[in-house]
Design an enzyme around this catalytic site. Structure first.
Site, PDB file in Angstrom:
ATOM      1  N   LYS A   1      76.004  24.674  56.142  1.00 30.46           N
ATOM      2  CA  LYS A   1      75.246  25.189  57.283  1.00 30.46           C
ATOM      3  C   LYS A   1      74.184  24.202  57.767  1.00 30.46           C
ATOM      4  CE  LYS A   1      71.684  27.823  54.782  1.00 30.46           C
ATOM      5  NZ  LYS A   1      70.527  27.067  55.256  1.00 30.46           N
ATOM      6  N   THR A   2      73.578  23.441  56.845  1.00 29.48           N
ATOM      7  CA  THR A   2      72.559  22.476  57.265  1.00 29.48           C
ATOM      8  C   THR A   2      73.176  21.407  58.157  1.00 29.48           C
ATOM      9  OG1 THR A   2      71.323  22.847  55.225  1.00 29.48           O
ATOM     10  CG2 THR A   2      70.805  20.857  56.468  1.00 29.48           C
TER      11      THR A   2
ATOM     12  N   ASP B   1      67.227  29.173  61.034  1.00 32.83           N
ATOM     13  CA  ASP B   1      67.903  29.038  59.742  1.00 32.83           C
ATOM     14  C   ASP B   1      67.534  30.222  58.850  1.00 32.83           C
ATOM     15  OD1 ASP B   1      69.406  27.953  57.705  1.00 32.83           O
ATOM     16  OD2 ASP B   1      67.888  26.500  57.089  1.00 32.83           O
ATOM     17  N   GLU B   2      68.423  30.585  57.927  1.00 26.55           N
ATOM     18  CA  GLU B   2      68.183  31.673  56.957  1.00 26.55           C
ATOM     19  C   GLU B   2      67.744  32.961  57.668  1.00 26.55           C
ATOM     20  OE1 GLU B   2      69.131  31.280  54.037  1.00 26.55           O
ATOM     21  OE2 GLU B   2      68.839  29.213  53.376  1.00 26.55           O
TER      22      GLU B   2
ATOM     23  N   GLN C   1      73.294  36.931  51.043  1.00 26.01           N
ATOM     24  CA  GLN C   1      72.212  36.255  50.330  1.00 26.01           C
ATOM     25  C   GLN C   1      70.836  36.757  50.771  1.00 26.01           C
ATOM     26  OE1 GLN C   1      72.814  31.940  49.460  1.00 26.01           O
ATOM     27  NE2 GLN C   1      74.557  32.107  50.847  1.00 26.01           N
TER      28      GLN C   1
ATOM     29  N   ARG D   1      75.338  29.550  42.796  1.00 28.63           N
ATOM     30  CA  ARG D   1      74.594  28.311  42.531  1.00 28.63           C
ATOM     31  C   ARG D   1      75.454  27.332  41.739  1.00 28.63           C
ATOM     32  NH1 ARG D   1      72.443  28.395  46.432  1.00 28.63           N
ATOM     33  NH2 ARG D   1      73.679  30.272  46.752  1.00 28.63           N
TER      34      ARG D   1
END
Length: 765
Positions: A33-34, A225-226, A256, A616
């Protein structure tokens, strides 16, 4: 086609090249996504959009810096530097500085941090003559913060029946008055706190249409973002700014969303399609981080949440190690297993310690894990916080212990004389220290005749000092004769620390109480170990403090991050990744937490938290749980977490089955942890769950409830169970005087332990 577009998969490319209208990018874990956000901004710039017309909002300064650096590599530093990119708070502070006078503030207004905010609230509580036992500043600050993040102003707070009822039940009915007085105090000081930077921004846009229109035109393209972590006020601001053009691109993953306790609203992302019916939704479902086995496990887990945006993630490469599950008898055995497993894996895979992470639900779980790693000399760091013995609440309690042992310890005295608050302020302490220095005596000695030298001290302050002095005196004569655990518990209770900590019912407050509980677990374990080894019949508080001082000294070693295992709560680990991940404490009432079933949506949030933990891991995932866990020195038994059966369908720890592992495999059945793999747990064609390969027969958990075996019935070679160290094998029995001893090799313990049998409580299994 631009060169960077050729590096994207079809879904990523669609997200980058969709420039106009509302866009929801549902970005699964490890889906890049970044990169998508970075290239989308670069693509906007390449298509003629001025950098000052682009607003990009993140939740951390680190994320903003990294994104800006990546954009600079594509379009150059000069252009990247003209973007409006940063955290919500930093960007809105920048705007509020410009528009401050429209809100009645000076452009040079102060910004109060958490400490300053709580200090201001504490003064108001004092002025209102309210008890800080009920109206603890931290607790009231949290209530006010939650109100602001939900756009509840003081007038609304005071008149909302549900809020009034909640405060009344919590025995803080005057919180609304404190909130009102606090806002007036901020105004008088021309100051805002962190939450005001969001609240005042939305009020600015709501009450000044001309200003709102100006920023709507300025920020023609907005990226977030997020997005799943946004709260009510952040979402309101975004909708205000995008009201005219709808060029709002949000990136997030509802799976998330784990910060509800901070005010985050998962409904912001769930309802985004209904807010903007004309939107385009792009799902990034290819995971470039984790193996196929890990991605499939995460999919199975999150599928149990009904309230979500459905997606099916897949790994960019198939295969990978099976998910490993380890069942331990005790939390100590669990910690030792994890430490030994890391040591074995690092040697076998030639992996650096920085590639390993141990994730847990609450901070209190780190102590035993730290102890296990230290025993094998494995370097580690506690991420997102300090090492266990460096945490404030732990240091506060240890300072009381230190003062009881050595009242001349001035640092300990100054730390706790007004803890909990006794009305002995900084000015008074400065005067007392000056008086002690003038007489050339310690501060404690100076307090011995304070009634005669009180001078201008107020009667209430003098009374508080005398009461504190007598409290400490009551402990001094017993530190070398009283048993450590009992005296420690008395100090904790009589000092007022226990009551003060338990009043804070926020998640942070509960974590602090849990950390103190772990201190008492460590005291009890230390006492039992000393007695069982025959070193002494009485373990005192000074002995324990000597042990703790050695542990805290070891924590001061500085090592590179790549050379240390990471210990972290799952909340702090979000956004990070490791090759080898251990998720520990997967038991009901631990993970999911006890309160999850009592709160609406609580269980779903816990499952999302577990999803974050699982995702993770890049190469290997190990899940662990214990049949017995120590809480405040008492053994507590919880069922295995329901999440284990969701990750590995059909998994159930009916007994503990273990197999030899590592470099000692085959030499002893006690060298491995009780473990199973996802492959072991898959259903056979007949529908039965196959048993894991074992090096010995399964052990039933009911053994934990059976009485200790009489010492005369034990023999060398017996398999035994210890209430704290777990399973082991008696290597040798010794007779020394009247105290028979057993040398026992416990699984995952590096060396055998010598135990006095009449204290050891061994059970033959």
């Amino acid at each position: 086609m631009s060169q960077y577009l050729e590096t994207l998969n079809p879904a990523q490319r669609e997200a980058v090249t969709t420039l106009r209208g509302p866009l929801l990018i549902v970005a699964g874990a490890g889906s890049g996504k970044t990169r998508v956000l970075t290239y989308r901004i670069a693509h906007l710039l390449e298509n003629g959009i001025a950098p000052w017309n682009i607003l990009a909002l993140t939740f951390t300064n680190k994320a903003a810096r990294e994104m800006k650096e990546r954009i600079a590599n594509v379009v150059g530093e000069k252009v990247a530097g003209q973007l409006w990119m940063g955290t919500f708070h930093s960007i809105f502070l920048r705007i509020l500085r410009i528009e401050a006078e429209n809100l009645g503030y000076s452009p040079t207004f102060s910004v109060y941090d958490t400490s300053a905010s709580q200090g201001a609230i504490a003064r108001i509580i004092k002025e209102m003559n309210l008890s800080t036992d009920d109206y603890a500043p931290r607790r009231i600050a949290a209530r006010i913060s939650m109100a602001k993040n939900n756009l509840v102003l003081p007038s609304q707070y005071l008149n909302e029946p549900l809020i009034v009822e909640q405060d009344s039940r919590a025995k803080i009915p005057r919180t609304g008055e404190i909130y009102e007085a606090y806002q007036l105090a901020l105004r008088r000081a021309s100051a805002m706190d962190f939450d005001d930077l969001l609240l005042q921004m939305t009020l600015l846009l709501a009450h000044h249409p001309d200003i709102r229109q100006r920023y709507q035109e300025k920020f023609a393209y907005i990226l977030v973002d997020e997005y799943q972590d946004t709260n009510v006020v952040q979402n309101r601001i975004l909708n205000q700014l995008a009201e005219q053009h709808h060029n709002l691109c949000v990136v997030g993953d509802d799976a998330q969303s784990i910060y509800a306790f901070r005010g985050a609203k998962i409904q912001n992302i769930i309802k985004f399609p209904s807010t903007y019916p004309e939107l385009k939704m792009v799902k990034l479902e290819t995971n470039y981080r984790s193996t196929g086995a890990i991605v499939e496990a995460a999919n199975r887990l999150i599928a149990h949440n009904p309230n979500q945006i459905r997606k099916v993630c897949r790994a960019s490469t198939d295969g990978g190690d099976d998910i490993e599950i380890s069942t331990a008898f005790t939390d100590m055995e669990e910690a030792n297993f994890v430490a030994q497993h890391i040591q074995t894996t690092a040697l076998r895979e030639k992996a650096q310690h920085g590639q390993f992470a141990i994730l847990y639900r609450t901070n209190a779980q780190s102590r035993l894990l730290e102890t296990g790693l230290r025993a094998l000399n494995i370097p580690y760091r506690v991420y997102g916080g300090t090492s266990f013995y460096q945490r404030k609440e732990v240091q506060d309690l240890l300072a009381y212990f230190r003062l009881a042992v050595n009242p001349a310890d001035e640092q300990a005295l100054l730390r706790v004389i007004n803890l909990p608050a006794r009305g002995i302020g900084a000015t008074t302490l400065a005067a007392l220290s000056a008086g002690a220095n003038a007489r050339g005596v310690s501060l404690w000695d100076y307090l011995q005749d304070i009634e005669l030298t009180a001078g201008s001290l107020r009667a209430a302050t003098l009374g508080a000092i005398v009461q504190f002095r007598e409290l400490i005196k009551s402990f001094l004569g017993r530190v070398h004769t009283a048993e450590a655990y009992g005296l420690a518990e008395e100090i904790y209770r009589k000092s007022g620390l226990r009551e003060a900590l338990e009043l804070d019912t926020t998640p942070e407050g509960e974590s602090r109480v849990g950390n103190v509980g772990e201190v008492f677990n460590s005291i009890k374990e230390f006492c039992e170990t000393k007695v069982e080894s025959g070193e002494t019949d009485l373990v005192t508080l000074p002995m324990y403090l000597d042990e703790v001082s050695l542990l805290t000294d070891a924590d001061k070693e500085e090592e590179g991050e790549n050379e240390r295992v990471t210990l972290s709560t799952i909340h702090s680990a979000k956004g990070l990744e490791y090759d080898y991940v251990y998720v520990v404490g997967l038991e009901e009432n631990i993970f999911p937490s006890r309160r999850a079933n009592d709160e609406p949506g609580g269980l779903e949030e816990e499952r999302r938290l577990c999803y974050v933990a699982v995702t993770r891991a890049a190469k290997h995932l190990t899940l662990t749980h214990a049949l017995s866990r120590s809480t405040y020195g008492q053994s507590q038994r919880n069922p295995q977490s329901r999440f284990l059966g969701e990750i590995v369908p059909g998994y159930h720890a009916k007994g503990v089955e273990y197999m030899a592992t590592g470099s000692n495999a085959g030499s002893s059945p006690w060298r491995g942890g009780g473990r199973r793999t996802a492959q072991n747990q898959r259903q056979s064609p007949s529908g039965a769950t196959p048993r894991a390969a074992t090096a010995s027969a399964a052990i039933n958990p009911s053994a934990l409830r059976e009485p200790a075996t009489p010492p005369e019935q034990l023999s060398a070679g017996d398999s035994v169970l210890h209430p704290r160290f777990g399973r082991g094998e008696i290597l040798e029995l010794q007779q020394q005087g009247g105290d028979p001893r057993a040398i026992v090799q416990f699984i995952n313990e590096p060396k055998p332990r010598t135990l006095v049998l009449r204290y050891a409580q061994l059970r033959k299994i």
